[in-house]
Every structure is written in structure tokens, then in C-alpha cells.
Design a protein around this motif. Structure first.
Motif, PDB file in Angstrom:
ATOM      1  N   LYS A 143      13.178   2.928 -32.689  1.00  0.00           N
ATOM      2  CA  LYS A 143      12.327   4.086 -32.980  1.00  0.00           C
ATOM      3  C   LYS A 143      10.978   3.653 -33.548  1.00  0.00           C
ATOM      4  CE  LYS A 143      12.683   8.186 -35.993  1.00  0.00           C
ATOM      5  NZ  LYS A 143      11.509   8.823 -35.479  1.00  0.00           N
ATOM      6  N   ALA A 144      11.014   2.717 -34.496  1.00  0.00           N
ATOM      7  CA  ALA A 144       9.771   2.263 -35.124  1.00  0.00           C
ATOM      8  C   ALA A 144       8.908   1.455 -34.159  1.00  0.00           C
ATOM      9  CB  ALA A 144      10.093   1.438 -36.360  1.00  0.00           C
ATOM     10  N   ASP A 145       9.544   0.583 -33.387  1.00  0.00           N
ATOM     11  CA  ASP A 145       8.783  -0.318 -32.524  1.00  0.00           C
ATOM     12  C   ASP A 145       8.138   0.394 -31.343  1.00  0.00           C
ATOM     13  OD1 ASP A 145       9.458  -2.428 -34.153  1.00  0.00           O
ATOM     14  OD2 ASP A 145      11.003  -3.240 -32.827  1.00  0.00           O
ATOM     15  N   THR A 146       8.767   1.447 -30.830  1.00  0.00           N
ATOM     16  CA  THR A 146       8.212   2.125 -29.656  1.00  0.00           C
ATOM     17  C   THR A 146       7.224   3.227 -30.020  1.00  0.00           C
ATOM     18  OG1 THR A 146      10.124   3.623 -29.610  1.00  0.00           O
ATOM     19  CG2 THR A 146      10.208   1.677 -28.177  1.00  0.00           C
ATOM     20  N   ASP A 147       7.153   3.595 -31.284  1.00  0.00           N
ATOM     21  CA  ASP A 147       6.300   4.720 -31.662  1.00  0.00           C
ATOM     22  C   ASP A 147       4.847   4.497 -31.264  1.00  0.00           C
ATOM     23  OD1 ASP A 147       6.192   7.322 -33.101  1.00  0.00           O
ATOM     24  OD2 ASP A 147       4.824   6.230 -34.413  1.00  0.00           O
ATOM     25  N   VAL A 148       4.369   3.270 -31.412  1.00  0.00           N
ATOM     26  CA  VAL A 148       2.966   2.977 -31.108  1.00  0.00           C
ATOM     27  C   VAL A 148       2.700   2.952 -29.605  1.00  0.00           C
ATOM     28  CG1 VAL A 148       3.116   0.456 -31.006  1.00  0.00           C
ATOM     29  CG2 VAL A 148       1.031   1.535 -31.896  1.00  0.00           C
ATOM     30  N   PHE A 149       3.740   2.910 -28.792  1.00  0.00           N
ATOM     31  CA  PHE A 149       3.538   2.840 -27.344  1.00  0.00           C
ATOM     32  C   PHE A 149       2.760   4.041 -26.817  1.00  0.00           C
ATOM     33  CE2 PHE A 149       7.060  -0.218 -25.705  1.00  0.00           C
ATOM     34  CZ  PHE A 149       6.733  -1.132 -26.688  1.00  0.00           C
ATOM     35  N   THR A 150       2.829   5.158 -27.524  1.00  0.00           N
ATOM     36  CA  THR A 150       2.116   6.344 -27.052  1.00  0.00           C
ATOM     37  C   THR A 150       0.611   6.250 -27.256  1.00  0.00           C
ATOM     38  OG1 THR A 150       2.414   7.485 -29.176  1.00  0.00           O
ATOM     39  CG2 THR A 150       4.109   7.828 -27.495  1.00  0.00           C
ATOM     40  N   THR A 151       0.175   5.285 -28.053  1.00  0.00           N
ATOM     41  CA  THR A 151      -1.262   5.178 -28.322  1.00  0.00           C
ATOM     42  C   THR A 151      -1.852   3.804 -28.052  1.00  0.00           C
ATOM     43  OG1 THR A 151      -0.762   4.810 -30.684  1.00  0.00           O
ATOM     44  CG2 THR A 151      -1.346   7.045 -30.018  1.00  0.00           C
ATOM     45  N   PHE A 152      -1.037   2.819 -27.632  1.00  0.00           N
ATOM     46  CA  PHE A 152      -1.683   1.557 -27.246  1.00  0.00           C
ATOM     47  C   PHE A 152      -1.551   1.336 -25.745  1.00  0.00           C
ATOM     48  CE2 PHE A 152       2.202  -0.531 -26.689  1.00  0.00           C
ATOM     49  CZ  PHE A 152       2.291  -1.859 -27.043  1.00  0.00           C
ATOM     50  N   GLU A 153      -2.416   0.445 -25.232  1.00  0.00           N
ATOM     51  CA  GLU A 153      -2.648   0.352 -23.785  1.00  0.00           C
ATOM     52  C   GLU A 153      -3.067   1.704 -23.219  1.00  0.00           C
ATOM     53  OE1 GLU A 153      -2.901  -2.033 -21.497  1.00  0.00           O
ATOM     54  OE2 GLU A 153      -2.777  -3.490 -23.103  1.00  0.00           O
ATOM     55  N   GLY A 154      -3.822   2.434 -24.011  1.00  0.00           N
ATOM     56  CA  GLY A 154      -4.322   3.740 -23.608  1.00  0.00           C
ATOM     57  C   GLY A 154      -3.611   4.854 -24.348  1.00  0.00           C
TER      58      GLY A 154
ATOM     59  N   GLU B  23     -11.892  -1.799 -31.155  1.00  0.00           N
ATOM     60  CA  GLU B  23     -12.646  -1.910 -32.402  1.00  0.00           C
ATOM     61  C   GLU B  23     -12.270  -0.776 -33.338  1.00  0.00           C
ATOM     62  OE1 GLU B  23     -16.598  -4.106 -30.510  1.00  0.00           O
ATOM     63  OE2 GLU B  23     -16.802  -2.083 -31.358  1.00  0.00           O
ATOM     64  N   THR B  24     -12.566  -0.958 -34.604  1.00  0.00           N
ATOM     65  CA  THR B  24     -12.264   0.077 -35.593  1.00  0.00           C
ATOM     66  C   THR B  24     -12.881   1.411 -35.193  1.00  0.00           C
ATOM     67  OG1 THR B  24     -12.167  -1.587 -37.347  1.00  0.00           O
ATOM     68  CG2 THR B  24     -12.491   0.706 -38.029  1.00  0.00           C
ATOM     69  N   GLY B  25     -14.101   1.357 -34.694  1.00  0.00           N
ATOM     70  CA  GLY B  25     -14.799   2.592 -34.329  1.00  0.00           C
ATOM     71  C   GLY B  25     -14.666   2.987 -32.881  1.00  0.00           C
ATOM     72  N   HIS B  26     -14.093   2.134 -32.055  1.00  0.00           N
ATOM     73  CA  HIS B  26     -13.967   2.442 -30.633  1.00  0.00           C
ATOM     74  C   HIS B  26     -12.618   1.929 -30.114  1.00  0.00           C
ATOM     75  CE1 HIS B  26     -18.381   2.854 -30.981  1.00  0.00           C
ATOM     76  NE2 HIS B  26     -18.211   3.789 -30.066  1.00  0.00           N
ATOM     77  N   GLY B  27     -11.704   2.860 -29.896  1.00  0.00           N
ATOM     78  CA  GLY B  27     -10.414   2.517 -29.325  1.00  0.00           C
ATOM     79  C   GLY B  27     -10.396   2.812 -27.841  1.00  0.00           C
ATOM     80  N   SER B  28     -10.323   4.098 -27.517  1.00  0.00           N
ATOM     81  CA  SER B  28     -10.292   4.485 -26.103  1.00  0.00           C
ATOM     82  C   SER B  28     -11.668   4.361 -25.441  1.00  0.00           C
ATOM     83  CB  SER B  28      -9.787   5.928 -25.971  1.00  0.00           C
ATOM     84  OG  SER B  28      -8.461   6.033 -26.458  1.00  0.00           O
ATOM     85  N   ASP B  29     -12.725   4.574 -26.194  1.00  0.00           N
ATOM     86  CA  ASP B  29     -14.082   4.545 -25.624  1.00  0.00           C
ATOM     87  C   ASP B  29     -14.613   3.110 -25.605  1.00  0.00           C
ATOM     88  OD1 ASP B  29     -16.593   5.090 -24.698  1.00  0.00           O
ATOM     89  OD2 ASP B  29     -17.286   6.101 -26.516  1.00  0.00           O
ATOM     90  N   VAL B  30     -14.050   2.313 -24.701  1.00  0.00           N
ATOM     91  CA  VAL B  30     -14.391   0.886 -24.634  1.00  0.00           C
ATOM     92  C   VAL B  30     -15.823   0.672 -24.167  1.00  0.00           C
ATOM     93  CG1 VAL B  30     -13.726  -1.325 -23.604  1.00  0.00           C
ATOM     94  CG2 VAL B  30     -11.978   0.348 -24.195  1.00  0.00           C
ATOM     95  N   GLN B  31     -16.344   1.604 -23.391  1.00  0.00           N
ATOM     96  CA  GLN B  31     -17.678   1.425 -22.820  1.00  0.00           C
ATOM     97  C   GLN B  31     -18.753   1.349 -23.903  1.00  0.00           C
ATOM     98  OE1 GLN B  31     -18.453   4.287 -19.764  1.00  0.00           O
ATOM     99  NE2 GLN B  31     -19.960   3.008 -18.741  1.00  0.00           N
ATOM    100  N   HIS B  32     -18.463   1.869 -25.091  1.00  0.00           N
ATOM    101  CA  HIS B  32     -19.477   1.895 -26.147  1.00  0.00           C
ATOM    102  C   HIS B  32     -19.095   1.007 -27.331  1.00  0.00           C
ATOM    103  CE1 HIS B  32     -20.333   5.629 -23.846  1.00  0.00           C
ATOM    104  NE2 HIS B  32     -21.561   5.192 -24.015  1.00  0.00           N
ATOM    105  N   LEU B  33     -18.433  -0.101 -27.058  1.00  0.00           N
ATOM    106  CA  LEU B  33     -18.114  -1.065 -28.107  1.00  0.00           C
ATOM    107  C   LEU B  33     -19.377  -1.520 -28.838  1.00  0.00           C
ATOM    108  CD1 LEU B  33     -15.559  -3.348 -26.203  1.00  0.00           C
ATOM    109  CD2 LEU B  33     -15.033  -1.598 -27.902  1.00  0.00           C
ATOM    110  N   GLY B  34     -19.215  -1.908 -30.122  1.00  0.00           N
ATOM    111  CA  GLY B  34     -20.370  -2.313 -30.921  1.00  0.00           C
ATOM    112  C   GLY B  34     -20.660  -3.799 -30.926  1.00  0.00           C
ATOM    113  N   THR B  35     -19.654  -4.637 -30.665  1.00  0.00           N
ATOM    114  CA  THR B  35     -19.854  -6.088 -30.660  1.00  0.00           C
ATOM    115  C   THR B  35     -20.872  -6.468 -29.593  1.00  0.00           C
ATOM    116  OG1 THR B  35     -17.557  -6.391 -31.341  1.00  0.00           O
ATOM    117  CG2 THR B  35     -18.688  -8.307 -30.442  1.00  0.00           C
ATOM    118  N   THR B  36     -21.760  -7.414 -29.920  1.00  0.00           N
ATOM    119  CA  THR B  36     -22.793  -7.847 -28.970  1.00  0.00           C
ATOM    120  C   THR B  36     -22.651  -9.333 -28.655  1.00  0.00           C
ATOM    121  OG1 THR B  36     -24.356  -8.306 -30.762  1.00  0.00           O
ATOM    122  CG2 THR B  36     -24.435  -6.107 -29.768  1.00  0.00           C
ATOM    123  N   ALA B  37     -23.106  -9.688 -27.470  1.00  0.00           N
ATOM    124  CA  ALA B  37     -23.190 -11.093 -27.057  1.00  0.00           C
ATOM    125  C   ALA B  37     -24.554 -11.263 -26.393  1.00  0.00           C
ATOM    126  CB  ALA B  37     -22.065 -11.447 -26.099  1.00  0.00           C
ATOM    127  N   GLU B  38     -25.521 -11.785 -27.161  1.00  0.00           N
ATOM    128  CA  GLU B  38     -26.896 -11.901 -26.676  1.00  0.00           C
ATOM    129  C   GLU B  38     -27.173 -13.335 -26.222  1.00  0.00           C
ATOM    130  OE1 GLU B  38     -31.459 -10.633 -27.913  1.00  0.00           O
ATOM    131  OE2 GLU B  38     -29.793 -10.365 -29.324  1.00  0.00           O
TER     132      GLU B  38
END
Length: 641
Positions: free
Chosen positions: A416-427, A142-157
Motif C-alpha cells: 500500500k505504501a510503496d504503490t501510493d506514489v505510482f499515481t503521481t510519478f512517471e506522470g 524540479e521542486t517548481g516544475h514536475g509535470s511542466d517539464v518544458q519550463h524547467l529552471g535549470t540552465t546549461a549555457e
């Protein structure tokens, strides 16, 4: 230095055999399929054309057996977890947008349905997921929660009156963002949301939620935005998702680890909400492992391009003969590329071990929690180090090719461009190296209070960083090398494998000891656990790095033990020496500060790295050819004139 000489010619195929490892036959098949299917590079395409090309290539992949490898045999899959990850990571030799989109479809979306769902989901979704009848998304971040998945804001009631879950995005911070397949092609998403039933929150769970109708229009209540152009990976249609009271049936809950009855009663075989959450996330590490492997393949491709270029490009005359010098003959150029090549070999072998462990653990019916936790730790560490190595090495490869390396047609800019994000996605890498330490601080505080100083070190090694070492045949061989290592302090001992292994072990133990002593303060009555951990973050990151360095070295040693060709083995021995000594050179300050090497020996390390670069220079082309990268992915104009 008195080392066995490397034969003038070493068979690249013998090295390939060692590199290919456990899934050698599959790797050969994948290479053959890559050769048959011309997966074109896309440096000159606009975003929409690139997205269309990648979807077309994804459909070509769906016509092979590779996407089915990781799925259950009962639904038409191959039942081969390790083979599935291996085939995905080899897509890293080509356009990385294809690797990422394939990973989203079959690894993340399909993997979540398989691993978090039950038979009702498998029967309904797995076959269309495998054959691309159903394209999907993995909507966690989420925009406000990337690594901190435990505190996601989306709800399913849950609404018992209609037997439906109501999925809702409460604010902009809860928008699902950077979601692959969302902007254009996805029809359904696995949405991670806070489950609420009977007025009580039960933590994050996963739900299958339609996001588009049969015409491709957004489903009622679903808001979709395009993330737009990115620095790289523009063949992947990343988008944002928001949900306005979207209703899905009760059966939309992926209920392997928890379920909600028709009347709203919640049940789970795992009582603790926190433990259930981490168990669910732990099953989804295939994506993290695949990213590490794909980063390795992209790095190998960059090195192959740069070393081939360095072997033909000439610059400046040699005094006396008027001949211009091949740039790879310059020691500075060798130092730029060859230590990085040695590290790529080391990480390749560590990745092979990691994939094998993933296959064995996730394929076992009676995997214990400890083994799963160790696997997660190993995956986090290898992914972090491998992707940082990719970012650093691809930049070096670009620089090593000068202006030619800056031209898009020569492929390095897109790598170079395609791998740059690898350091921050999937953790995020920094978070990955701290993740287990933070969990230890909050969940095992009593263990810290009760353990002696030495017990704390051992506990940290085993629980904090997954450093449990089974007495396998490979480990026994390593211990024999350590036991036989010399205690002398001369230049030749730099190349003694036992001495090298012991030095890496000693460094890890010392750093772990320091982390453990600093973190033990968290158990004091007046201590703020967050502040204790926050103050020690630098130390925790160092502990994670040196732990992975030791694991990677041991994987390299084990690979050499498996090598049956004597000439290839001799070459690998020297490549391993370069990995070790360049690592020591980079960390000389620590080794000197802590009395592990003398200043004389520190200088000898620099000399030895220079000597190894000179020794390996004639074999540089063989070493990159051994990666067996299909030639279509090395067709750069700078190499042909």
C-alpha cells in the motif's frame, strides 16, 4: 441468466498461458530466477539497511541477463524492448524499491543515454551502465516544475571559449528533486536543462553530468541533499541536486536530436523547438509503461494474499450447523475482491498489448509520427487507470484481511505504501488524462475551426485520445460481435459480448462528442483557449477514462480469442462479464442519465454482478494462482496459521 456453466476444476496453468502472452518464455525464466534469488522483503529494516539491501539485490540482478534486454545488441544488450519492460514489471511481485531502483538505473538513466545519445555516448557509457560500473540518475523533475517539464529552471549555457556547457541552478525552485539514486549511490546524472547558446534559449535538452567523484564525494559545484524517509520505497535513495556553475564538455550533450558545434552554432533535424521537445520526451515512455505493469503485478500480489486469506479465515457461525463461515463465502466479501480481480485481469491484457505495441514501434526503423503519438496516448491512459486501480484495490485487499492485513509481516502495508506514489510519478495521472487534449487545444486549433461537428468528433477520437483502431484480426472479430449483438432489452443480453462492446463504444463516442463541442469554442476569435480548456477539464478526464475502459475491454476480448483451452476460455468469459458489468454498475448514473440503459436494466446489472460473484467464488483461488507469483512473495504468516 442462461450462461454456460464453468467446469468444476479449471487448470490454472492454462490461464497462466494466456496471461503470459507474447513473452511467455521470458516470464517463465524470470520466475525461475526470482525463485533462485531470495529477494527478501524489507518491512523490518531501517532506511539505511533497506537501501543497502536493495543495492545488493540490484547487483544480483546485474549478474543476470535481464537488465541488458532493452539495450542494443552492439553493446552487449539483448535488443528486446518488450522483454525488457516485461522483466522490469515482474519485479513488482517483490520489493518495489528494487523495481524502482532498477528502473532508474537501466530504464531511465540508461534509457536516456541510449535513446537521446549517439555513438560516442553509447561507446563510453552503455556497458558500465548495464553492469553497474556506473550508477546514475535521471534528473528531470524540479521542486517548481514536475509535470511542466518544458519550463524547467535549470540552465546549461554554452561557453565557446572553453567548449563547455555551464550547468546552473538559478534558485531553489530549480533544484532537481525526488531523484532516485541521487542521495547515496549515483555517480552521474542525465540532467534536463534549458540549453542556451549565443544568448538564445533552445528549450530543454539532456546532458550527462558527473555528480560524485571516485570517493563518492559530491563533485565540485554539485550540491546533494537526501530527501529523507518517505511513506514508502525507502530502499530508493531519493535526493535533491543543485548545480553551481558546473562545467561539462560539449560532448556531454545527448545529441541525437540536436547538437552544438564548437563555435556555439546550434543545429537540429527537427526545426520546431516544441516538436523537438515532445519528440525527445516521447522516446522515454518505457518508464511509464513499466510503472503501469509493475502496479499491475503489485495489485495481483495483493489480491492473491487477500483471496488466499479469505479462503481460510472463518467468521460467524452458519445458522443450523454450528460451522463458522469462510469469509470469502460472504457476498459482501466477494464484491470487495472479485470485481477488482476481474479488472486486474482486464488491465493485465491491456498492458500486454501496450508492451507489444511499444516493442514494435520503438523497434521499427520507420515508425511514423502518428503511431508514436498514439502509443504515447495509450501508455498515458493505461498507466493512469492501472495505478489508480492499484491504489484502490490494495486498500480493499488490506481491509479484506482485517487486523492481519495491517501487520507489516503480512506484506500488504508495504504494498500500500510503496504503490501510493505510482499515481503521481512517471506522470501525474490527472495530467496524463488531459495531456493530449491540452496539446490538441493549442496545436490543432485550426483543425477544430475547419471541421464539421461529426468531423470534430472523429478528429478528437483519433488525435486527442489515440482512438485510431486498425483493422486487425482482433478488431474484425470485435466488429463481428458488435454486428451480431441483440437489439432486445432483456436480462440475457447483458451477457452478450457484442452488446457490451457496443455500449462501451457508444459511451466513448457520446463523451467525445461533448468534449469536442466544448473545445471547439477555443477557435472563436474572442475565446481564451486556457479558460475553454479549464472549464472542460472534468469532461476531458471522463473522456480519457471511458476511452481506456473501451481499450481495456477490447484487449480482454482479444485475449479470450487467443485462449485455446475450452475450460479456461469459459472461465475467462465470465471474468470478462464481471469486468464489464461492474464497470457499468459503477457508472450507472451516466448510463441512466443518457438513456443508454433503463432503470429495470440498471437493477438487473446489480443482480448480475451478484450472480457472477457467486459463480466465480469457487474459482477465486485458481484465478489468483494463475498469476504464477513466486511463492516467496506470498509467504505471509496470516496464511500459515
Amino acid at each position: 441468466m442462461d450462461l454456460p456453466s464453468i467446469p468444476a476444476k479449471v487448470d490454472a496453468a492454462a490461464l497462466t498461458s494466456v496471461l503470459d502472452g507474447r513473452w511467455a518464455e521470458l516470464r517463465r525464466q524470470v520466475r525461475a530466477q526470482m525463485t533462485e534469488n531470495q529477494f527478501r522483503d524489507s518491512y523490518d529494516l531501517d532506511t539505511e539497511s533497506h537501501r543497502g539491501q536493495i543495492l545488493e539485490q540490484l547487483r544480483e540482478l546485474a549478474n543476470t541477463d535481464r537488465p541488458r534486454l532493452g539495450f542494443d545488441r552492439g553493446y552487449g544488450g539483448g535488443g528486446d524492448i518488450g522483454g525488457s519492460v516485461t522483466s522490469f514489471e515482474m519485479l513488482g511481485f517483490g520489493d518495489l524499491s528494487l523495481m524502482v531502483k532498477a528502473g532508474v538505473q537501466w530504464g531511465l538513466f540508461g534509457g536516456a543515454v541510449q535513446l537521446l545519445g549517439t555513438e560516442r555516448h553509447h561507446e563510453r557509457y552503455l556497458r558500465p551502465i548495464m553492469d553497474l560500473g556506473l550508477l546514475g540518475c535521471f534528473a528531470m523533475t524540479e521542486t517548481g516544475h514536475g509535470s511542466d517539464v518544458q519550463h524547467l529552471g535549470t540552465t546549461a549555457e554554452y561557453d565557446p571559449a572553453t567548449r563547455e556547457f555551464v550547468v546552473n541552478t538559478p534558485d531553489r525552485a530549480a533544484y532537481k528533486t525526488y531523484i532516485g539514486n541521487a542521495a547515496r549511490d549515483g555517480r552521474m546524472a542525465v540532467v534536463f536543462a534549458q540549453l542556451v547558446t549565443g544568448g538564445s534559449g533552445r528549450g530543454v535538452h539532456a546532458f550527462v553530468v558527473p555528480i560524485r567523484d571516485e570517493n563518492g564525494d559530491p563533485a565540485p559545484g554539485v550540491h546533494i541533499e537526501d530527501c529523507g524517509p518517505k511513506a514508502g520505497l525507502n530502499g530508493v535513495d531519493n535526493g535533491r541536486l543543485a548545480f553551481d556553475q558546473v562545467r561539462v564538455p560539449r560532448e556531454a550533450l545527448l545529441n541525437r536530436y540536436a547538437d552544438v558545434a564548437e563555435d556555439g552554432t546550434y543545429s537540429s533535424p527537427i526545426e520546431s523547438d516544441g516538436r523537438r521537445f515532445f519528440t525527445m520526451l516521447g522516446t522515454l515512455i518505457r518508464g511509464r509503461v513499466s510503472v503501469a505493469g509493475s502496479a499491475g503485478c503489485a495489485t495481483e500480489r495483493a489480491l492473491a494474499l487477500a483471496i488466499r486469506y479469505g479462503d481460510v479465515r472463518r467468521q460467524f457461525e452458519r445458522p443450523g450447523d454450528g460451522e463458522e463461515v469462510v469469509i470469502l463465502d460472504y457476498r459482501a466479501h466477494q464484491r470487495k475482491l472479485l470485481p477488482a480481480l476481474a479488472t486486474s485481469y482486464a488491465l493485465h491484457f491491456a498492458q500486454e498489448e501496450l508492451v507489444g505495441a511499444l516493442h514494435d514501434i520503438q523497434g521499427s526503423a520507420d515508425t511514423d509520427e502518428h503511431s508514436q503519438r498514439e502509443l504515447e496516448s495509450r501508455a498515458a491512459g493505461v498507466k493512469a487507470i492501472a495505478t489508480w486501480h492499484a491504489t484502490d484495490t490494495i486498500q480493499k485487499a488490506r481491509e479484506a484481511c482485517g487486523g492481519a492485513g495491517y501487520l507489516s509481516e503480512n506484506l500488504l502495508p508495504s504494498l500500500k505504501a510503496d504503490t501510493d506514489v505510482f499515481t503521481t510519478f512517471e506522470g501525474d495521472n490527472t495530467v496524463l488524462l488531459q495531456l493530449v487534449a491540452k496539446g490538441l487545444l493549442t496545436s490543432y486549433r485550426e483543425d477544430f475551426q475547419d471541421l464539421s461537428a461529426m468531423g470534430t468528433v472523429k478528429f478528437a477520437a483519433e488525435q486527442l485520445l489515440g482512438a485510431v483502431i486498425e483493422r486487425t484480426a482482433a478488431r474484425q472479430a470485435i466488429e463481428r460481435l458488435i454486428d451480431a449483438s441483440p437489439r432486445r432489452d432483456d436480462e440475457d443480453s447483458l451477457f452478450d459480448r457484442g452488446w457490451q462492446l457496443k455500449l462501451f463504444e457508444d459511451r466513448e463516442e457520446h463523451v467525445l462528442d461533448g468534449v469536442a463541442r466544448r473545445l471547439r469554442r477555443a477557435g472563436a476569435a474572442d475565446a481564451d483557449p486556457f479558460e475553454v480548456f479549464n472549464d472542460a477539464q472534468d469532461h476531458v478526464l471522463q473522456a480519457g477514462r471511458v476511452h481506456v475502459d473501451r481499450v481495456v475491454l477490447e484487449a480482454f476480448v482479444a485475449a479470450i480469442e487467443r485462449c485455446e483451452d475450452p475450460d479456461a476460455r469459459t472461465l475467462l468469459e465470465r471474468v470478462c462479464d464481471l469486468y464489464v458489468l461492474s464497470n457499468i454498475e459503477a457508472d450507472r448514473a451516466w448510463f441512466l442519465e443518457h438513456g443508454r440503459i433503463s432503470s429495470t436494466r440498471a437493477k438487473a446489472v446489480v443482480t448480475a454482478v451478484n450472480g457472477l460473484c457467486a459463480m466465480l467464488r469457487p474459482h477465486a483461488r485458481t484465478l489468483v494462482d494463475a498469476f504464477a507469483i513466486p511463492e516467496q512473495f506470498l509467504a505471509a504468516p496470516m496464511l500459515t496459521g
